[in-house]
Design a protein around this motif. Structure first.
Motif, PDB file in Angstrom:
ATOM      1  N   GLY A  79       0.810  -1.204   0.000  1.00 27.68           N
ATOM      2  CA  GLY A  79       0.000   0.000   0.000  1.00 27.68           C
ATOM      3  C   GLY A  79       0.840   1.249   0.000  1.00 27.68           C
ATOM      4  N   LEU A  80       0.177   2.363   0.271  1.00 28.40           N
ATOM      5  CA  LEU A  80       0.815   3.674   0.335  1.00 28.40           C
ATOM      6  C   LEU A  80       1.022   4.061   1.790  1.00 28.40           C
ATOM      7  N   VAL A  81       2.220   4.490   2.117  1.00 28.05           N
ATOM      8  CA  VAL A  81       2.525   4.879   3.489  1.00 28.05           C
ATOM      9  C   VAL A  81       3.464   6.083   3.461  1.00 28.05           C
ATOM     10  N   GLN A  82       3.364   6.916   4.485  1.00 28.07           N
ATOM     11  CA  GLN A  82       4.239   8.074   4.570  1.00 28.07           C
ATOM     12  C   GLN A  82       5.628   7.675   5.067  1.00 28.07           C
ATOM     13  N   PRO A  83       6.645   8.450   4.734  1.00 27.27           N
ATOM     14  CA  PRO A  83       7.977   8.166   5.275  1.00 27.27           C
ATOM     15  C   PRO A  83       7.946   8.083   6.796  1.00 27.27           C
TER      16      PRO A  83
END
Length: 117
Positions: free
Chosen positions: A10-14
């Motif tokens: 998925g998409l995750v923030q740093p």
């Protein structure tokens, strides 16, 4: 044949975390090593981490201290806990299963991991 299916991308923030899962099924003889590889756009596929039946692990230097590979042998499942994610971890992550009964290995279809703000 051994079927390999990944999940959990998925998409995750740093700085965030993700947990990937990979399950092997089908006609399994004896799985020895399970592992994770990744391929970023324009780059070759690289090993991320592997784990043997006995729990011996191996990591690429860039993920040591941030990623943890684990395994549930009765379920023929391997996990990759990814913490402190960085943009350079962005890639398609593939699961690999080595079945010594086949003297061959099997790949999953891959799961996308994107680290971006």
């Amino acid at each position: 044949q051994v079927h390999v299916v990944e999940s959990g991308g998925g998409l995750v923030q740093p700085g965030g975390s993700l947990r990937l899962s990979c399950a092997a099924s089908g006609r399994i003889f004896s799985i020895h090593t399970m592992g994770w590889y990744r391929q970023a756009p324009g780059k070759q596929r690289e090993l991320v981490a592997t784990i043997t039946t006995y729990g011996n692990t191996n990591y690429v230097d860039s993920v040591k201290g941030r990623f943890t590979i684990s395994r549930d042998n009765p379920k023929d499942t391997v996990y990759l806990q990814m913490n402190s994610l960085k943009p350079e971890d962005t890639a398609v992550y593939y699961c690999n299963v080595v079945d010594i009964g086949y003297r061959d290995d099997f790949w999953g279809q891959g799961t996308q991991v994107t680290v971006s703000s």
